[in-house]
Design a protein around this motif. Structure first.
Motif, PDB file in Angstrom:
ATOM      1  N   THR A  51      37.373  10.652  47.029  1.00 46.35           N
ATOM      2  CA  THR A  51      36.581  10.189  45.880  1.00 46.35           C
ATOM      3  C   THR A  51      37.471   9.947  44.664  1.00 46.35           C
ATOM      4  OG1 THR A  51      36.063  12.478  45.285  1.00 46.35           O
ATOM      5  CG2 THR A  51      34.450  11.299  46.655  1.00 46.35           C
ATOM      6  N   ILE A  58      28.914  12.392  45.161  1.00 45.75           N
ATOM      7  CA  ILE A  58      28.176  11.789  46.272  1.00 45.75           C
ATOM      8  C   ILE A  58      27.874  12.834  47.343  1.00 45.75           C
ATOM      9  CG2 ILE A  58      29.056   9.445  45.959  1.00 45.75           C
ATOM     10  CD1 ILE A  58      31.096  10.023  48.212  1.00 45.75           C
ATOM     11  N   ASP A  59      26.836  12.577  48.117  1.00 45.67           N
ATOM     12  CA  ASP A  59      26.569  13.306  49.347  1.00 45.67           C
ATOM     13  C   ASP A  59      27.157  12.486  50.484  1.00 45.67           C
ATOM     14  OD1 ASP A  59      25.126  15.247  48.003  1.00 45.67           O
ATOM     15  OD2 ASP A  59      23.175  14.624  48.768  1.00 45.67           O
ATOM     16  N   VAL A  60      27.666  13.168  51.513  1.00 48.02           N
ATOM     17  CA  VAL A  60      28.338  12.480  52.617  1.00 48.02           C
ATOM     18  C   VAL A  60      27.887  13.071  53.948  1.00 48.02           C
ATOM     19  CG1 VAL A  60      30.578  11.819  53.587  1.00 48.02           C
ATOM     20  CG2 VAL A  60      30.377  12.258  51.127  1.00 48.02           C
ATOM     21  N   SER A  82      38.046  14.797  51.617  1.00 48.88           N
ATOM     22  CA  SER A  82      37.330  15.529  52.668  1.00 48.88           C
ATOM     23  C   SER A  82      38.320  15.957  53.742  1.00 48.88           C
ATOM     24  CB  SER A  82      36.252  14.645  53.305  1.00 48.88           C
ATOM     25  OG  SER A  82      36.833  13.710  54.197  1.00 48.88           O
ATOM     26  N   THR A  91      30.904   7.191  58.582  1.00 41.01           N
ATOM     27  CA  THR A  91      30.528   8.043  57.470  1.00 41.01           C
ATOM     28  C   THR A  91      29.496   7.303  56.629  1.00 41.01           C
ATOM     29  OG1 THR A  91      32.725   9.015  57.423  1.00 41.01           O
ATOM     30  CG2 THR A  91      31.438   9.231  55.432  1.00 41.01           C
ATOM     31  N   GLU A  93      27.778   7.473  52.719  1.00 42.66           N
ATOM     32  CA  GLU A  93      27.803   8.058  51.376  1.00 42.66           C
ATOM     33  C   GLU A  93      26.483   7.748  50.678  1.00 42.66           C
ATOM     34  OE1 GLU A  93      32.630   7.537  50.893  1.00 42.66           O
ATOM     35  OE2 GLU A  93      31.319   6.283  49.657  1.00 42.66           O
TER      36      GLU A  93
END
Length: 114
Positions: A51, A58-60, A82, A91, A93
């Motif tokens: 990021t 953010i949520d991932v 991460s 992935t 986001e």
């Protein structure tokens, strides 16, 4: 594109886009000043994210080849990296808070709908 959590029968995003070229995967969300609820970015292929230079948390979710969520990161702040999740095919986001609001958990299955 929509993203649905099949286990909870709830939409995680109504307006998702896919980043699948080297350029779109590299840029990701870096050119955005905000990320609205209902939006998502799918990065494919992807087993790790960062990021750096982002303006928001953010949520991932990391998703395997069976569309099963193998790892969740909630409210990942800017300038973080991460882990590497080798079993992840792609992935997604989301705006921070999406996964908590939808009770999304590791092990849930997602569906992508055009």
């Amino acid at each position: 594109m929509k993203i649905i959590n099949k286990n909870r029968n709830i939409a995680l995003a109504e307006d998702a886009v896919i980043a699948k070229t080297p350029l779109t995967r590299m840029v990701g969300l870096l050119n955005r000043r905000q990320f609205e609820q209902g939006q998502a970015l799918i990065i494919k292929p992807c087993s790790s994210i960062h990021t750096f230079f982002m303006h928001f948390a953010i949520d991932v979710i990391f998703v395997d080849s069976n569309n099963r969520i193998t790892k969740i990161i909630r409210s990942m702040r800017p300038f973080r990296i991460s882990g590497i999740y080798l079993n992840a095919l792609f992935t997604v986001e989301f705006p921070a808070g999406t996964l908590e609001k939808t009770s999304t958990q590791t092990g849930d299955y997602v569906t992508l709908i055009d």
